[in-house]
Design an enzyme around this catalytic site. Structure first.
Site, PDB file in Angstrom:
ATOM      1  N   HIS A 153       1.155  -1.374  -0.139  1.00 41.75           N
ATOM      2  CA  HIS A 153       0.131   0.021  -0.305  1.00 41.75           C
ATOM      3  C   HIS A 153       1.333   1.428  -0.115  1.00 41.75           C
ATOM      4  O   HIS A 153       2.107   1.565   0.506  1.00 41.75           O
ATOM      5  CB  HIS A 153      -0.795   0.321   1.045  1.00 41.75           C
ATOM      6  N   ASP A 230       3.467  -4.408   7.862  1.00 36.60           N
ATOM      7  CA  ASP A 230       1.508  -3.357   7.754  1.00 36.60           C
ATOM      8  C   ASP A 230       1.241  -4.122   8.304  1.00 36.60           C
ATOM      9  O   ASP A 230       0.655  -5.081   6.739  1.00 36.60           O
ATOM     10  CB  ASP A 230       1.933  -2.866   6.177  1.00 36.60           C
ATOM     11  N   GLN A 233      -4.081  -5.263   7.473  1.00 37.69           N
ATOM     12  CA  GLN A 233      -5.390  -6.052   6.429  1.00 37.69           C
ATOM     13  C   GLN A 233      -5.212  -7.225   7.602  1.00 37.69           C
ATOM     14  O   GLN A 233      -6.075  -8.424   6.800  1.00 37.69           O
ATOM     15  CB  GLN A 233      -5.015  -6.191   4.851  1.00 37.69           C
ATOM     16  N   LYS A 256     -10.455   0.172  10.593  1.00 36.47           N
ATOM     17  CA  LYS A 256     -10.506  -0.866   9.459  1.00 36.47           C
ATOM     18  C   LYS A 256     -10.504  -2.839  10.404  1.00 36.47           C
ATOM     19  O   LYS A 256     -10.975  -3.933  10.400  1.00 36.47           O
ATOM     20  CB  LYS A 256      -9.512  -1.255   8.792  1.00 36.47           C
ATOM     21  N   CYS A 396      -4.532   2.517  -3.506  1.00 36.07           N
ATOM     22  CA  CYS A 396      -2.967   2.629  -2.986  1.00 36.07           C
ATOM     23  C   CYS A 396      -2.086   1.922  -3.497  1.00 36.07           C
ATOM     24  O   CYS A 396      -1.303   1.686  -2.194  1.00 36.07           O
ATOM     25  CB  CYS A 396      -3.575   3.187  -1.172  1.00 36.07           C
TER      26      CYS A 396
HETATM   27  C1  PLP Z   1      -2.605  -2.887   3.901  1.00 34.86           C
HETATM   28  C2  PLP Z   1      -2.709  -1.691   3.684  1.00 34.86           C
HETATM   29  N1  PLP Z   1      -1.867  -0.883   4.219  1.00 34.86           N
HETATM   30  C3  PLP Z   1      -1.712   0.541   4.724  1.00 34.86           C
HETATM   31  C4  PLP Z   1      -2.978   1.176   4.794  1.00 34.86           C
HETATM   32  C5  PLP Z   1      -3.149   2.935   5.110  1.00 34.86           C
HETATM   33  O1  PLP Z   1      -4.357   3.104   6.553  1.00 34.86           O
HETATM   34  P1  PLP Z   1      -4.991   3.701   6.767  1.00 34.86           P
HETATM   35  O2  PLP Z   1      -5.721   5.000   5.119  1.00 34.86           O
HETATM   36  O3  PLP Z   1      -5.834   4.185   7.613  1.00 34.86           O
HETATM   37  O4  PLP Z   1      -3.892   4.923   7.113  1.00 34.86           O
HETATM   38  C6  PLP Z   1      -4.299   0.369   4.115  1.00 34.86           C
HETATM   39  C7  PLP Z   1      -6.206   0.984   4.131  1.00 34.86           C
HETATM   40  O5  PLP Z   1      -5.637   1.657   3.637  1.00 34.86           O
HETATM   41  C8  PLP Z   1      -4.026  -1.432   3.772  1.00 34.86           C
HETATM   42  O6  PLP Z   1      -5.153  -1.764   3.576  1.00 34.86           O
END
Ligand code: PLP
Lengths: 441, 147
Positions: A153, A230, A233, A256, A396
């Site tokens: 991401h 990270d 998910q 999430k 993203c």
């Molecule tokens: C794998 C992953 N990393 C990072 C993020 C970023 O999360 P946030 O936008 O809540 O900071 C997301 C969600 O959009 C994600 O799915």
């Protein structure tokens, strides 16, 4: 405390092995928004990968706190301040236990993006000499390497691009196989003597791929590199024990995992968090301050400058209790079953291509797909017309999409409240999208 | 087609998205604008070249990928404005923008907008206005940078 703050209203800590469709139907009553209609159709919410819905237990916990105990934490000695502080710290302990961590290893952040940036900017600060002798272990510069992967991401890619640009270190990438798994050969060849940081997602938000974290940790630690996971998910959807995984830092977002927006978590091993220089500075993170300089509190407070997101943290703890009452292994299994239904259903339709690992391997409960001849945005609009909410776009993860030769995909993602009926409604509508757009009749 | 989607995906839009009038970039444009819709990654490149015989007129060509709305809109733009007087372009762009931001209240004047009046239905779908505007934003950018 009202009983429902402790868990699902309808199903007190179920003992049955699998989360069956009947139980899922019952627990949906805990999520008021799931009864909404969109354009006259019952909402079919298949976008929990972007943000999950919140149960009454969370809404009520936040409401109850704000109505009765709201105050700034770690400041002042009045009764409300003391109660708020206690509840805020209890929330930290609840979330810590949920991921196999100690409370002082949990830093409240705004979201996972901020959590990852705290690590990247902390390393950056260490690299210019901040943080004293104990921070020197983090310092990086020209000749050093940061490793990320092609499935990240943007939140776990761009902070490392920026860190590399600021420090002169280089960013190296582990690429993907066609089936959406990381290239094993590259893992071994890219992680090497120069590697200082390895940044990787636990579960891909687009492909559903579960990455080989244990192997990555072994490779990284063999060369003295830190692993930043990270866990956005994974933590919401399966049992995760960060200490057992052996990673050094992990990040995830409250919104999430049934929690409120505006709160996330940075987890770090105690000795690392205590040594990492702070990023945001100001009130609440110091011991003594002179006009020239300041001494900082240990973790987690050193990373929690300014007035904190108290209600959100309390809401997140309520979400965690809700998840614990259901059981994360049952959540994982339920989503695995739904993912299989999704994958098999989509594969049976002509003119659809699924990205990522096939059914049968361990993967996240989501499916991203491309419809031949119909742009993802148009597919999403067609689904929305029937009340079906999916994510369309690059999610993203532009480099990942480029890897597979597409700019946008359609993603359906599930959670513990998703029913088989919803999956079938999605598949049913998807079946007619190509004829609607005159690609096939 | 059914219900509300009919308004969004009118036949003219779908038809233009297939025909792609003006698609194919120029060899030697005076200006090229590249625009991206950051939410979906859709992109367009739009070229302008001043007509050597009629220096007040411009040729327009484009290339890009995206949803039916963005592609149909680009095609409508090219059909309407290729060879049009330079001085007229800002008013046409403004008219499209006004219609697309009107949430269904402004139908658009066919004499000014040509087939692009079919984009009026898009204005009810706030999330899709950007798709329809992409080519027009590229044109606006290119016009502003035209020597
Ligand atoms: C794998 C992953 N990393 C990072 C993020 C970023 O999360 P946030 O936008 O809540 O900071 C997301 C969600 O959009 C994600 O799915």
């Amino acid at each position: 405390m009202p009983i429902r703050e402790r868990g699902p209203v309808t199903s007190p800590a179920s003992t049955s092995a699998t989360l069956g469709d009947a139980e899922v139907r019952a627990l949906r009553a805990d999520f008021p928004i799931l009864a909404e209609h969109v354009g006259g159709h019952p909402l079919v919410y298949l976008d929990s990968g972007a943000t999950a819905q919140q149960p009454l237990a969370v809404l009520d916990a936040v409401d109850d706190f704000v109505r009765h105990r709201n105050a700034a934490v770690h400041r002042g000695a009045h009764t409300l301040a003391a109660e708020a502080t206690e509840e805020f710290e209890d929330a930290r302990a609840t979330v810590a236990a949920f991921v196999g961590a100690r409370p002082e290893e949990i830093v409240w952040t705004t979201n996972a993006t901020e959590a990852i940036n705290i690590v990247a900017y902390g390393v950056s600060n260490a690299s210019v000499g901040r943080g004293g002798a104990e921070a020197r272990r983090f310092a990086i510069g020209p000749g050093d390497e940061i490793v990320a992967t092609e499935l990240e991401h943007h939140a776990n890619l761009i902070p490392w691009q920026e860190l590399a640009a600021r420090t002169g270190a280089s960013l190296r990438i582990v690429h993907l196989e066609d089936d959406g798994t990381l290239r094993e050969d590259e893992l071994a060849s890219v992680i090497g003597e120069r590697t200082r940081i390895v940044a990787v997602a636990h579960v891909s938000n687009v492909l559903g791929t579960v990455t080989p974290v244990e192997r990555i940790v072994a490779l990284a630690h063999a060369v003295g590199a830190l692993v930043v996971l990270d866990a956005c998910q994974s933590v919401p959807h399966r049992p995760v024990d960060v200490a057992a995984l052996g990673v050094d830092f992990a990040a995830f977002s409250g919104h999430k995992m049934l929690g409120p927006t505006g709160v996330g978590v940075l987890w770090g091993r105690r000795e690392l968090l205590d040594a990492l220089p702070p990023v945001l500075t100001g009130g609440s993170m110091i011991t003594t301050v002179s006009l020239e300089s300041a001494e900082y509190l240990p973790a987690p407070q050193r990373f929690e400058a300014g007035t904190q997101k108290v209600a959100q943290a309390i809401g997140l703890a309520a979400a965690v209790r809700y998840l614990e009452a259901i059981g994360m292994e049952r959540v994982r299994e339920h989503e695995e079953r739904l993912a299989r239904r999704l994958l098999e259903g989509v594969s049976a339709l002509p003119g659809m291509t699924v990205l990522g690992p096939p059914a049968g391997v361990d993967r996240g409960g989501l499916v991203s797909l491309v419809v031949d001849g119909v742009h993802a945005h148009d597919v999403g609009q067609y689904l929305d017309e029937a009340g079906i909410a999916v994510r369309v776009g690059h999610h993203c993860a532009q480099p990942l999409h480029r890897r597979f030769g597409v700019t946008a995909t359609v993603r359906a993602s599930t959670y513990l409240y998703t029913t088989e009926e919803e999956v079938d409604a999605f598949l049913d509508r998807l079946a007619s999208v190509r004829s609607f757009f005159r690609v096939a009749r | 087609m059914t219900g509300g989607l009919d308004q969004l995906y009118g036949d003219l839009i779908v038809d233009h998205a297939e025909r792609r009038v003006g698609a194919g970039l120029l060899e030697d444009p005076d200006v090229r604008s590249h625009q991206v819709n950051p939410t979906c990654g859709d992109e367009i490149w739009l070229d302008l070249a001043v007509d050597p015989e009629r220096p007040d007129a411009v040729h327009i060509a484009w290339e890009g990928h995206g949803c039916l709305i963005s592609q149909g809109s680009a095609s409508m733009l090219a059909e309407l404005l290729d060879g049009a007087p330079r001085a007229e372009l800002p008013a046409r762009i403004a008219a499209v923008r006004e219609m697309l931001h009107s949430r269904g209240t402004i139908a658009g004047d066919e004499d000014v907008l040509g087939d692009a009046v079919a984009l009026a239905g898009v204005s009810r779908y706030v999330a899709r206005v950007k798709c329809a505007m992409l080519a027009w934003v590229a044109l606006e950018d290119a016009v502003a940078r035209l020597p």
